[in-house]
Design a protein around this motif. Sequence first.
Motif, PDB file in Angstrom:
ATOM      1  N   ASP A  90       0.852  -1.176   0.000  1.00  0.00           N
ATOM      2  CA  ASP A  90       0.000   0.000   0.000  1.00  0.00           C
ATOM      3  C   ASP A  90       0.891   1.231   0.000  1.00  0.00           C
ATOM      4  OD1 ASP A  90      -2.156  -1.588   0.021  1.00  0.00           O
ATOM      5  OD2 ASP A  90      -2.754  -1.187   2.096  1.00  0.00           O
ATOM      6  N   GLN A  94       1.486   2.306   5.707  1.00  0.00           N
ATOM      7  CA  GLN A  94       1.040   1.427   6.798  1.00  0.00           C
ATOM      8  C   GLN A  94       1.850   0.124   6.797  1.00  0.00           C
ATOM      9  OE1 GLN A  94      -3.599   2.152   6.426  1.00  0.00           O
ATOM     10  NE2 GLN A  94      -3.029   1.657   8.512  1.00  0.00           N
ATOM     11  N   ARG A 195      -2.134   4.988  10.033  1.00  0.00           N
ATOM     12  CA  ARG A 195      -2.073   5.892   8.901  1.00  0.00           C
ATOM     13  C   ARG A 195      -1.723   7.285   9.390  1.00  0.00           C
ATOM     14  NH1 ARG A 195      -3.951   7.118   3.741  1.00  0.00           N
ATOM     15  NH2 ARG A 195      -4.769   5.286   2.696  1.00  0.00           N
TER      16      ARG A 195
HETATM   17 MG    MG Z   1      -4.119   1.644   4.503  1.00  0.00          MG
END
Ligand code: MG
Length: 309
Positions: A90, A94, A195
């Motif tokens: 991602d 994260q 995040r």
């Molecule tokens: Mg994420």
Amino acid sequence: MKVSFVIPVLNEEDSLKTLYEEILENVIGWEYEFIFVDDGSTDKSLCIMKEIAEKDLNVKVISFRKNFGKSAALHVGFKEAKGDIVFTLDADLQDNPKEIPKFVEQINAGYDLVTGWKEKRLDPITKTLPSKLFNFVTSKTFKLALHDYNCGFKAYKKEVVNEIDVYGEMHRYIPALAKAKGFKIKEISVEHRSRKFGKSKYGFERYLRGYLDLLTVKLVTDYSRSPLYLFGGIGTILSLIGLAISLYLFIMRVLHLTYLSNRPILFFAVLLVVVGVQFISIGLIGELLVNQNRLHNKYTNISIKKRIN
Ligand code: MG
Ligand code: UDP
């Protein structure tokens, strides 16, 4: 050895540079390539990716005209990837790139797909709780027990990427798709960070769509070669129940024990038979389609062959 990093990006302007640098710190000594897929970002993400690509020839940027979703981004990224090992991560930081060597270790140990497990997941409970249910149902459905199907952090051998086809929102079921093709899968615990920038792109609606995709994936993994087993099976059971009830009513009527006019269950019996026959017909049409495909398509040979180096 060459590694590819396929990174789907939707509005992650604050993370991209750091992500790129953090990954680089963990690929020392390998040939590498980045494939950033901009999934219709409306912030400065595309600009930043282009800047990175200008300075580093191993970075490729693909940009979608609008938001097509993470699966579409992965699909296109996979087509482009040339590495022996293909990573997906991602873009929101994260996933921690320091885990990269752990994945490589498992691939070298012989696994085809290594998938992360956000064991200590740093997301709100509105996310973690439905996710537990999702993983439980998915594990049972595909008979592949994983804690975290939908972890964005995964490493694939090249042939896995070539063989699986993700569309819709199917990226959540990649391990199931890979298992259906006979690939060996390993789950490893990875560090998860909360995040810091931007916001999550997914809300609760993902679970509704996810449920529909579950049906699709189950169908294409277990029944794409023989849809009649599924539809014909359901149809036959329904029809048989309907016929049994009808037979019972028929005998009662013949013996003058009842009038059909006061047996509403007759309607139910007829309904079961009609729906059952429809199911069987759908299965037969499915068989015709599969058969057509087989004539035009070499997939039956290709997708079950194992590459031997
Ligand atoms: Mg994420
Ligand atoms: N993403 C994407 N297209 C979308 C939604 C998300 O490319 O339509 C990317 C997003 O930029 C991120 C990754 O997919 O890199 C995972 O998204 P997110 O962090 O929002 O999901 P979560 O961690 O909340 O499950």
